[in-house]
Design an enzyme around this catalytic site. Structure first.
Site, PDB file in Angstrom:
ATOM      1  N   TYR A  40      58.131  82.877   0.922  1.00 20.42           N
ATOM      2  CA  TYR A  40      59.292  83.740   0.724  1.00 20.42           C
ATOM      3  C   TYR A  40      59.770  84.191   2.104  1.00 20.42           C
ATOM      4  CZ  TYR A  40      62.578  86.064  -2.254  1.00 20.42           C
ATOM      5  OH  TYR A  40      63.738  86.417  -2.881  1.00 20.42           O
ATOM      6  N   HIS A  76      59.267  85.388   9.951  1.00 19.46           N
ATOM      7  CA  HIS A  76      58.501  84.139   9.910  1.00 19.46           C
ATOM      8  C   HIS A  76      59.122  83.092  10.833  1.00 19.46           C
ATOM      9  CE1 HIS A  76      57.572  85.669   5.664  1.00 19.46           C
ATOM     10  NE2 HIS A  76      56.377  85.564   6.205  1.00 19.46           N
ATOM     11  N   ASP A 102      51.617  92.701  11.347  1.00 14.17           N
ATOM     12  CA  ASP A 102      50.284  92.907  10.787  1.00 14.17           C
ATOM     13  C   ASP A 102      49.307  92.995  11.956  1.00 14.17           C
ATOM     14  OD1 ASP A 102      50.752  92.367   7.703  1.00 14.17           O
ATOM     15  OD2 ASP A 102      51.924  90.915   8.822  1.00 14.17           O
ATOM     16  N   SER A 147      58.435  90.073   3.090  1.00 12.07           N
ATOM     17  CA  SER A 147      58.756  89.468   1.788  1.00 12.07           C
ATOM     18  C   SER A 147      58.788  90.538   0.718  1.00 12.07           C
ATOM     19  CB  SER A 147      57.714  88.404   1.436  1.00 12.07           C
ATOM     20  OG  SER A 147      57.550  87.503   2.508  1.00 12.07           O
TER      21      SER A 147
HETATM   22  P1  AMP Z   1      53.098  86.926   5.422  1.00 12.41           P
HETATM   23  O1  AMP Z   1      53.861  85.778   4.845  1.00 12.41           O
HETATM   24  O2  AMP Z   1      53.676  88.252   5.108  1.00 12.41           O
HETATM   25  O3  AMP Z   1      51.616  86.822   5.152  1.00 12.41           O
HETATM   26  O4  AMP Z   1      53.241  86.812   6.998  1.00 12.41           O
HETATM   27  C1  AMP Z   1      52.950  85.620   7.675  1.00 12.41           C
HETATM   28  C2  AMP Z   1      52.979  85.868   9.152  1.00 12.41           C
HETATM   29  O5  AMP Z   1      54.274  86.351   9.516  1.00 12.41           O
HETATM   30  C3  AMP Z   1      51.978  86.936   9.610  1.00 12.41           C
HETATM   31  O6  AMP Z   1      51.422  86.543  10.854  1.00 12.41           O
HETATM   32  C4  AMP Z   1      52.848  88.160   9.745  1.00 12.41           C
HETATM   33  O7  AMP Z   1      52.345  89.094  10.679  1.00 12.41           O
HETATM   34  C5  AMP Z   1      54.139  87.560  10.224  1.00 12.41           C
HETATM   35  N1  AMP Z   1      55.272  88.450   9.940  1.00 12.41           N
HETATM   36  C6  AMP Z   1      55.564  89.051   8.759  1.00 12.41           C
HETATM   37  N2  AMP Z   1      56.654  89.835   8.878  1.00 12.41           N
HETATM   38  C7  AMP Z   1      57.051  89.741  10.164  1.00 12.41           C
HETATM   39  C8  AMP Z   1      58.108  90.332  10.935  1.00 12.41           C
HETATM   40  N3  AMP Z   1      58.985  91.174  10.387  1.00 12.41           N
HETATM   41  N4  AMP Z   1      58.204  90.003  12.239  1.00 12.41           N
HETATM   42  C9  AMP Z   1      57.326  89.155  12.811  1.00 12.41           C
HETATM   43  N5  AMP Z   1      56.320  88.567  12.148  1.00 12.41           N
HETATM   44  C10 AMP Z   1      56.167  88.853  10.851  1.00 12.41           C
END
Ligand code: AMP
Length: 282
Positions: free
Chosen positions: A23, A28, A152, A188
């Site tokens: 998503y 990302h 994160d 997401s």
């Molecule tokens: P997730 O799909 O939420 O598990 O995130 C996947 C990766 O994207 C992780 O390394 C997160 O820290 C990174 N991520 C999520 N949101 C952001 C954002 N707003 N800016 C930069 N990286 C992000």
């Protein structure tokens, strides 16, 4: 995936991995661009999309976590990603576990110190799921470089530690948080924020701004005082509840008693039913 990535290595290509739960949003994509920068034009960028059941507690949003693989793939094609690795639960956890304990899977990677604070208090089994799935992804994709987001921050710190402790031959890059125009960190889960909740969600950004401003006025402030002020601000929004706010050393995540420049602030806030996190260096 291993066969493919081993061939890439034989051909002399550097391999980059961006692990995600899909998503996708601009946050990302910024990691994808960072990965491309690191491996170069001749390198290979893999994005994994996998909503990992073992990092969700039974009462959490695993089943309703937003998913749209088709849209994600279209976005990643535009970015010039080489492969999207989107395994099924049955492939990752034999016997097809969805959230519970899979009968044919019983080995976990557990980081024992950094995982105990902050997110680890509110979500006790969360990081065990994260380190386990990231270790699996590293073994499957065999990347030279893996890119994570500062959004994160605790997760990225734990993964760095895991890589060092267990000698994974992977370079970990941590990229800045991408935000909406009003300062809300992209996530997401922002999809869950309907109506006025979306406005209330900017309170995380406002809480960090308030801490910056307080530090500008006096060079050193007690963490207890800043925590109380943060709670007050968060709870001025009708549907927001502070889960935690912490002030800590960025390398060790050790809480500080007095906050000064360079200390990191992290907070988790439940807005409506959606749990949001954010963090920043002060
Ligand atoms: P997730 O799909 O939420 O598990 O995130 C996947 C990766 O994207 C992780 O390394 C997160 O820290 C990174 N991520 C999520 N949101 C952001 C954002 N707003 N800016 C930069 N990286 C992000």
């Amino acid at each position: 995936m291993q066969r493919l990535t081993k061939k890439w290595h034989r051909d002399g290509a550097h391999v980059g991995l961006v692990p995600t739960m899909g998503y996708l949003h601009e946050g990302h994509l910024s990691l994808v661009r960072e990965a491309r920068k690191r491996v170069g034009k001749k390198g290979k960028v893999t994005v994994s999309i996998y909503v990992n059941p073992t990092q969700f507690a039974p009462a959490e949003d695993f089943s309703k976590y937003p998913r749209d693989l088709k849209r994600d793939c279209a976005m990643l094609r535009k970015e010039g990603v080489d492969v999207v690795f989107a395994p099924t639960d049955g492939e990752m956890y034999p016997a097809g576990s969805t959230g519970g304990e899979a009968t044919l899977f019983s080995t976990y990677v557990v980081e024992e110190k950094l995982s105990k604070a902050m997110e680890g208090v509110s979500r006790p089994a969360h990081f065990r799921g994260v380190t386990t799935v990231v270790a699996k992804l590293f073994n499957l994709v065999l990347p030279d470089v893996a890119v994570f987001g500062q959004k994160d921050f605790q997760q990225a710190t734990i993964i760095r530690r895991m890589v060092r402790d267990l000698n994974f031959p992977v370079r970990v890059i941590v990229a800045p948080t991408v935000r909406e125009a009003d300062g809300l960190a992209m996530s997401s889960r922002n999809k869950y924020l309907e109506g006025d909740l979306r406005r209330q969600a900017t309170v995380l950004r406002r809480a960090m701004d308030a801490a910056h401003a307080a530090l500008k006025r006096s060079k050193k402030i007690s963490a207890a005082r800043l925590k109380a002020d943060t709670r007050k601000l968060i709870e001025s929004e009708p549907d927001a509840r502070l889960d935690y706010v912490e002030f800590f050393e960025p390398e060790t995540l050790a809480p500080v008693a007095d906050v000064s420049t360079g200390v990191r602030m992290a907070l988790a806030v439940v807005v409506g039913k959606t749990r949001l996190i954010d963090n920043e260096t002060l």
